[in-house]
Design an enzyme around this catalytic site. Structure first.
Site, mmCIF file in Angstrom:
data_model
loop_
_atom_site.group_PDB
_atom_site.id
_atom_site.type_symbol
_atom_site.label_atom_id
_atom_site.label_comp_id
_atom_site.label_asym_id
_atom_site.label_seq_id
_atom_site.Cartn_x
_atom_site.Cartn_y
_atom_site.Cartn_z
ATOM 1 N N GLY A 259 3.692 3.438 -15.332
ATOM 2 C CA GLY A 259 4.037 3.658 -13.924
ATOM 3 C C GLY A 259 5.564 3.638 -13.803
ATOM 4 N N ALA B 31 7.559 1.220 -13.243
ATOM 5 C CA ALA B 31 8.192 0.107 -13.965
ATOM 6 C C ALA B 31 8.263 0.400 -15.466
ATOM 7 C CB ALA B 31 7.426 -1.180 -13.705
ATOM 8 N N SER C 154 -0.627 7.476 -13.594
ATOM 9 C CA SER C 154 -0.420 6.052 -13.305
ATOM 10 C C SER C 154 -0.372 5.891 -11.801
ATOM 11 C CB SER C 154 0.883 5.585 -13.943
ATOM 12 O OG SER C 154 0.767 5.686 -15.345
ATOM 13 N N VAL D 96 2.183 7.174 -8.842
ATOM 14 C CA VAL D 96 2.318 8.508 -8.229
ATOM 15 C C VAL D 96 1.834 8.501 -6.781
ATOM 16 C CG1 VAL D 96 2.167 9.962 -10.294
ATOM 17 C CG2 VAL D 96 0.086 9.355 -9.086
ATOM 18 N N GLY E 45 5.787 5.925 1.076
ATOM 19 C CA GLY E 45 6.782 5.826 2.145
ATOM 20 C C GLY E 45 8.237 5.696 1.757
ATOM 21 N N PHE F 39 11.302 0.601 8.089
ATOM 22 C CA PHE F 39 10.063 0.082 7.506
ATOM 23 C C PHE F 39 9.846 -1.343 7.988
ATOM 24 C CE2 PHE F 39 7.011 1.284 4.132
ATOM 25 C CZ PHE F 39 7.151 2.652 4.179
ATOM 26 N N ASP G 116 -5.601 -5.947 -15.351
ATOM 27 C CA ASP G 116 -5.699 -6.109 -16.811
ATOM 28 C C ASP G 116 -4.562 -6.977 -17.371
ATOM 29 O OD1 ASP G 116 -7.215 -3.980 -15.879
ATOM 30 O OD2 ASP G 116 -6.924 -2.733 -17.644
ATOM 31 N N GLN H 122 -1.709 -8.821 -0.552
ATOM 32 C CA GLN H 122 -1.301 -8.177 0.691
ATOM 33 C C GLN H 122 -2.364 -7.217 1.245
ATOM 34 O OE1 GLN H 122 2.195 -5.201 0.876
ATOM 35 N NE2 GLN H 122 2.797 -6.954 2.121
ATOM 36 N N HIS I 264 -2.592 -4.226 3.724
ATOM 37 C CA HIS I 264 -1.747 -3.262 4.424
ATOM 38 C C HIS I 264 -2.440 -2.924 5.743
ATOM 39 C CE1 HIS I 264 0.379 0.388 5.400
ATOM 40 N NE2 HIS I 264 1.181 0.228 4.355
ATOM 41 N N LEU J 197 -4.801 4.591 1.894
ATOM 42 C CA LEU J 197 -3.597 4.209 2.639
ATOM 43 C C LEU J 197 -3.056 5.309 3.543
ATOM 44 C CD1 LEU J 197 -1.368 1.906 2.792
ATOM 45 C CD2 LEU J 197 -0.017 3.449 1.414
ATOM 46 N N GLU K 76 3.066 3.179 5.738
ATOM 47 C CA GLU K 76 3.835 2.522 6.785
ATOM 48 C C GLU K 76 4.946 3.443 7.295
ATOM 49 O OE1 GLU K 76 4.415 -1.598 5.949
ATOM 50 O OE2 GLU K 76 6.441 -1.516 6.712
ATOM 51 N N ARG L 247 3.871 -6.764 7.182
ATOM 52 C CA ARG L 247 2.454 -6.395 7.096
ATOM 53 C C ARG L 247 1.503 -7.544 7.409
ATOM 54 N NH1 ARG L 247 3.271 -2.571 1.763
ATOM 55 N NH2 ARG L 247 4.269 -0.921 2.951
ATOM 56 N N HIS M 297 -4.155 -4.169 -0.749
ATOM 57 C CA HIS M 297 -3.115 -3.236 -1.149
ATOM 58 C C HIS M 297 -2.268 -3.692 -2.330
ATOM 59 C CE1 HIS M 297 -0.165 -0.082 -0.514
ATOM 60 N NE2 HIS M 297 0.803 -0.959 -0.304
ATOM 61 N N ARG N 60 5.126 -9.309 0.696
ATOM 62 C CA ARG N 60 6.132 -8.316 0.307
ATOM 63 C C ARG N 60 6.468 -7.416 1.486
ATOM 64 N NH1 ARG N 60 5.868 -2.744 -1.325
ATOM 65 N NH2 ARG N 60 3.591 -2.718 -1.295
ATOM 66 N N ASN O 74 9.820 -2.525 -0.990
ATOM 67 C CA ASN O 74 10.418 -3.418 -1.984
ATOM 68 C C ASN O 74 9.661 -3.396 -3.310
ATOM 69 O OD1 ASN O 74 12.705 -4.368 -0.745
ATOM 70 N ND2 ASN O 74 11.887 -6.370 -0.185
HETATM 71 C C1 LIG Z 1 -1.263 4.321 -1.779
HETATM 72 C C2 LIG Z 1 -0.097 3.439 -2.085
HETATM 73 C C3 LIG Z 1 1.149 3.748 -1.559
HETATM 74 C C4 LIG Z 1 2.247 2.949 -1.845
HETATM 75 N N1 LIG Z 1 3.466 3.269 -1.326
HETATM 76 C C5 LIG Z 1 4.538 2.508 -1.628
HETATM 77 C C6 LIG Z 1 5.828 2.828 -1.146
HETATM 78 O O1 LIG Z 1 6.007 3.803 -0.421
HETATM 79 N N2 LIG Z 1 6.861 2.038 -1.486
HETATM 80 C C7 LIG Z 1 6.698 0.940 -2.286
HETATM 81 O O2 LIG Z 1 7.686 0.259 -2.579
HETATM 82 N N3 LIG Z 1 5.490 0.628 -2.791
HETATM 83 C C8 LIG Z 1 4.420 1.375 -2.487
HETATM 84 N N4 LIG Z 1 3.193 1.042 -2.999
HETATM 85 C C9 LIG Z 1 3.104 0.022 -4.038
HETATM 86 C C10 LIG Z 1 3.624 0.613 -5.356
HETATM 87 O O3 LIG Z 1 3.251 1.958 -5.432
HETATM 88 C C11 LIG Z 1 3.091 -0.103 -6.579
HETATM 89 O O4 LIG Z 1 3.257 -1.491 -6.430
HETATM 90 C C12 LIG Z 1 3.850 0.351 -7.820
HETATM 91 O O5 LIG Z 1 3.876 1.756 -7.908
HETATM 92 C C13 LIG Z 1 3.257 -0.239 -9.075
HETATM 93 O O6 LIG Z 1 3.894 0.355 -10.167
HETATM 94 P P1 LIG Z 1 3.803 -0.254 -11.622
HETATM 95 O O7 LIG Z 1 4.715 0.532 -12.459
HETATM 96 O O8 LIG Z 1 3.969 -1.727 -11.562
HETATM 97 O O9 LIG Z 1 2.283 -0.006 -12.048
HETATM 98 P P2 LIG Z 1 1.331 1.297 -11.961
HETATM 99 O O10 LIG Z 1 2.014 2.471 -11.426
HETATM 100 O O11 LIG Z 1 0.080 0.820 -11.313
HETATM 101 O O12 LIG Z 1 1.045 1.607 -13.469
HETATM 102 C C14 LIG Z 1 0.252 0.758 -14.276
HETATM 103 C C15 LIG Z 1 0.210 1.340 -15.657
HETATM 104 O O13 LIG Z 1 -0.433 0.395 -16.516
HETATM 105 C C16 LIG Z 1 -1.426 1.057 -17.276
HETATM 106 N N5 LIG Z 1 -2.476 0.093 -17.623
HETATM 107 C C17 LIG Z 1 -3.055 -0.816 -16.814
HETATM 108 N N6 LIG Z 1 -3.960 -1.526 -17.508
HETATM 109 C C18 LIG Z 1 -3.944 -1.054 -18.774
HETATM 110 C C19 LIG Z 1 -4.663 -1.358 -19.959
HETATM 111 N N7 LIG Z 1 -5.602 -2.306 -19.993
HETATM 112 N N8 LIG Z 1 -4.405 -0.648 -21.078
HETATM 113 C C20 LIG Z 1 -3.467 0.352 -21.065
HETATM 114 N N9 LIG Z 1 -2.766 0.683 -19.979
HETATM 115 C C21 LIG Z 1 -3.004 -0.018 -18.852
HETATM 116 C C22 LIG Z 1 -1.909 2.172 -16.374
HETATM 117 O O14 LIG Z 1 -2.542 3.186 -17.096
HETATM 118 C C23 LIG Z 1 -0.577 2.628 -15.778
HETATM 119 O O15 LIG Z 1 0.078 3.472 -16.667
HETATM 120 C C24 LIG Z 1 2.087 1.827 -2.680
HETATM 121 C C25 LIG Z 1 0.832 1.508 -3.203
HETATM 122 C C26 LIG Z 1 -0.255 2.297 -2.883
HETATM 123 C C27 LIG Z 1 -1.592 1.882 -3.390
#
Ligand SMILES: Cc1cc2nc3c(=O)[nH]c(=O)nc-3n(C[C@H](O)[C@H](O)[C@H](O)COP(=O)(O)OP(=O)(O)OC[C@H]3O[C@@H](n4cnc5c(N)ncnc54)[C@H](O)[C@@H]3O)c2cc1C
Length: 582
Positions: free
Chosen positions: A15, A17, A46, A49, A53, A121, A216, A235, A237, A247, A250, A281, A350, A391, A395
């Site tokens: 994702g 991060a 991931s 995508v 917001g 926001f 996981d 959280q 939402h 969703l 916001e 929220r 959320h 949160r 952020n």
């Molecule tokens: C609909 C929606 C809209 C949002 N909009 C916003 C926004 O506008 N602004 C904001 O700040 N936040 C927003 N958020 C929150 C934010 O999107 C997420 O907190 C953030 O994108 C999480 O990113 P990440 O990189 O931590 O993990 P993710 O993007 O969830 O990626 C997790 C990764 O880990 C991998 N993975 C997980 N478990 C395993 C496993 N067992 N083995 C191998 N791979 C694994 C997955 O395949 C993936 O590649 C939103 C959330 C949602 C649900």
């Protein structure tokens, strides 16, 4: 057969991060350090995508914003549970991250003069949500992936499902799991690891997240002796579409949307007269549920009750330009057009404020003092205590960028040192492999008769929706905890109906269900024990915040009988807790 794959740094999760971490290693590593980017879904699927917001950053001090203001909003939003050292470092890093993405090609929405646009926001007292229409996460992912393609020294492992973590003598050694394409066992060996596996909220049924957001990383780390921190703070939402929970960003309230009850009243004036719909929220979700409980909600054919978000006054042009995706989602999943009709919504599960316990530098920790050598966590899965008990919107993607860059840099430095001094040994994986193979092949894939995993999952999620939702109370939570324990017992006898090894989602779902049961039990235990209301954790039987007793972080340690809790202090620098009004 066991497939063994060696890389210097193993980034688990692709994702925002994980990608940001990988880029930091590669762009600063000058080809000296190799990276494996591992994901259980294709990289671009991931969950990030789906972020809509925006991403928070202080960009316009000349217009009145400041680091202090962003930090204060975050701390107040967290109901004073955020560690303030982390918050200050975060807000100072964000303008750079936003501009870096801009240089890498991110199509940020812009003001008429060409400068980056920012929208309001919830809980932010300045417009600091930097955005790309309502598809911010998608464009961030694309930009990061494009950047990653500039480097050679990395390899992509899509559709590898990690089931456990190898730690020897307090040092990270690798991950184990399944290559989904052939169902074979795989061991990734690395000198450093970054866990970036996202959130846990699939433990709830009415929720915003993708089906794979199953906790996981938290569970894998917990089982390896690394505590989960502050997991009772989940959280909700405010604006989940009826009846799916999908969703509605916001950003829609940021653009000026109103929340109205069945009488058409803008009820937020009673609960947050200054910030109205743009209160944080937790405050807005509680206000919506109070309206519903007091009879001002609307019955839905699904049996759930809701209020409305009203965008009609924004006008067609603005909705089409700024909330294009939202309009599409509402038309597809609710069957109304927000240009002409109010949209039915209710709070939806959320985001996970808690997660893997890390220090302020995002390095994983066994307890208050001891670091796990060579292991970091980044993004939603990490709990460095940036968000505390609640949160603020935008952020999170911001934290993904910030913690990704921070952990990538540290992992790189660590590996360069290890390589120079040759201080780390190749792990003797055989013992780990046998144990894990027995668990996932013999005990899970091999069991032909027993419980239906989908029934257990359904019961878990329905119970979480009622017993651990926006409003909680002790008796109900005790009952919920009992139910989780019962489901855990039943899970031990769960059967697999599909015996194939290739792309066997039945098998993978069962392993994910094990993770979900862990994170649900941790949440439930922490919530039941915390006899106060703070941020997203609100109890009817303890409706007040209790700083004397509960201004502390929860650490949950794995034991075979269930989580064992201990507590650690919150870092308070500039601001002591005070009453939280909006
Ligand atoms: C609909 C929606 C809209 C949002 N909009 C916003 C926004 O506008 N602004 C904001 O700040 N936040 C927003 N958020 C929150 C934010 O999107 C997420 O907190 C953030 O994108 C999480 O990113 P990440 O990189 O931590 O993990 P993710 O993007 O969830 O990626 C997790 C990764 O880990 C991998 N993975 C997980 N478990 C395993 C496993 N067992 N083995 C191998 N791979 C694994 C997955 O395949 C993936 O590649 C939103 C959330 C949602 C649900």
């Amino acid at each position: 057969m066991v497939e063994i794959i060696d890389h210097d740094v193993l980034v688990l999760g692709t994702g925002i991060a994980g990608l940001r971490a990988a880029i930091e290693i590669l762009r600063k590593g000058e080809g000296k350090v190799s990276v494996a980017a591992i994901s259980k879904v294709p990289l671009m699927r991931s969950h990030s995508v789906g972020a809509e917001g925006g991403t928070a950053a202080m960009l316009y001090p000349e217009e009145g914003d400041s680091f202090e203001l962003h930090a204060w909003d975050t701390v107040k939003g967290s109901d004073f549970l955020a560690d303030q050292d982390v918050v200050f470092d975060f807000v100072k890093s964000m303008p750079y991250e936003i501009r870096l993405l801009d240089h890498w090609g991110m199509p940020w929405s812009r003001r008429p003069d060409g400068r980056l646009a920012q929208r309001p926001f919830g809980g932010h007292s300045f417009n600091r949500a930097t955005f790309a229409a309502d598809k911010t996460g998608f464009f961030e992912m694309r930009t990061l992936y494009d950047k990653l393609l500039e480097y050679d020294n990395w390899e992509r492992f899509d559709e590898y499902f990690i089931t456990s973590l190898i730690i020897e003598d307090g040092e990270f050694k690798g991950f184990m799991g399944i290559n989904q394409k052939n169902g074979e066992f795989v061991v990734f060996r690395g000198k450093a690891g970054i866990i970036a596996t996202g959130g846990t909220s699939q433990m709830f049924k009415f929720g915003t997240t993708a089906v794979g957001v199953t906790g996981d990383g938290v569970s894998i780390a917990y089982r390896a002796g690394i505590p989960a921190k502050d997991m009772e703070f989940l959280q909700f939402h405010p604006t989940g579409l009826m009846p799916s929970g999908i969703l509605l960003t916001e950003g829609a309230r940021g653009e000026g949307g109103y929340l109205i009850n069945k009488d058409g009243e803008r009820f937020m004036k009673k609960y947050a007269p200054e910030r109205m719909e743009l209160a944080p929220r937790d405050v807005v979700s509680r206000a919506m549920m109070r309206e519903i409980m007091e009879g001002r909600g609307v019955e839905h054919w699904s049996g759930l009750k809701h209020v409305y978000i009203d965008l009609r006054h924004l006008g067609e042009e603005r909705i089409k330009e700024r909330l294009h995706l939202i309009r599409e989602l509402v038309m597809k999943f609710v069957g109304v057009d927000p240009i002409t009709d109010p949209v039915p919504v209710r709070p939806t599960a959320h985001y996970t404020m808690g997660g893997i316990h890390t220090g302020s530098n995002y390095q994983a920790m066994f307890d208050e003092k001891t670091y796990v050598r060579g292991l970091w966590a980044a993004g939603e899965v990490a709990c460095a205590s940036l968000h505390g008990a609640n949160r603020l919107g935008t952020n999170s993607t911001a934290e993904c960028l910030y913690s990704g860059a921070k952990t990538g840099m540290q992992a790189l430095e660590y590996v360069l040192k290890v390589k120079e001094k040759k201080t780390t040994s190749t792990p003797s994986v055989s013992g780990h492999v046998e144990k894990e193979q027995k668990r996932i092949f013999e005990e899970i894939l091999g069991r032909e008769s027993g419980e239906d995993p989908y029934a257990i999952k359904k019961e878990l999620r329905e119970m979480m929706d009622t017993h651990f939702y926006v409003f909680r109370n002790g008796d109900q939570m005790a009952e919920g905890l009992k139910k989780i324990k019962e489901l855990k017992e039943r899970y031990k006898k769960v059967k697999t109906t599909d015996r194939h090894k290739e792309y066997n989602y039945n098998w993978l779902h069962i392993i994910e269900l094990g993770f979900l049961l862990d994170v649900a039990e941790i949440l439930a235990t922490g919530a039941y024990t915390r006899t106060e209301s703070r941020g997203s954790h609100y109890r009817f039987d303890f409706p007040k915040r209790d700083d004397k007793k509960w201004l502390k972080h929860t650490l949950a340690y794995y034991t075979p009988e269930g989580p064992k809790l201990s507590y650690m202090p919150v870092t308070i620098l500039a601001w002591k807790p005070r009453e939280r009004k909006y």
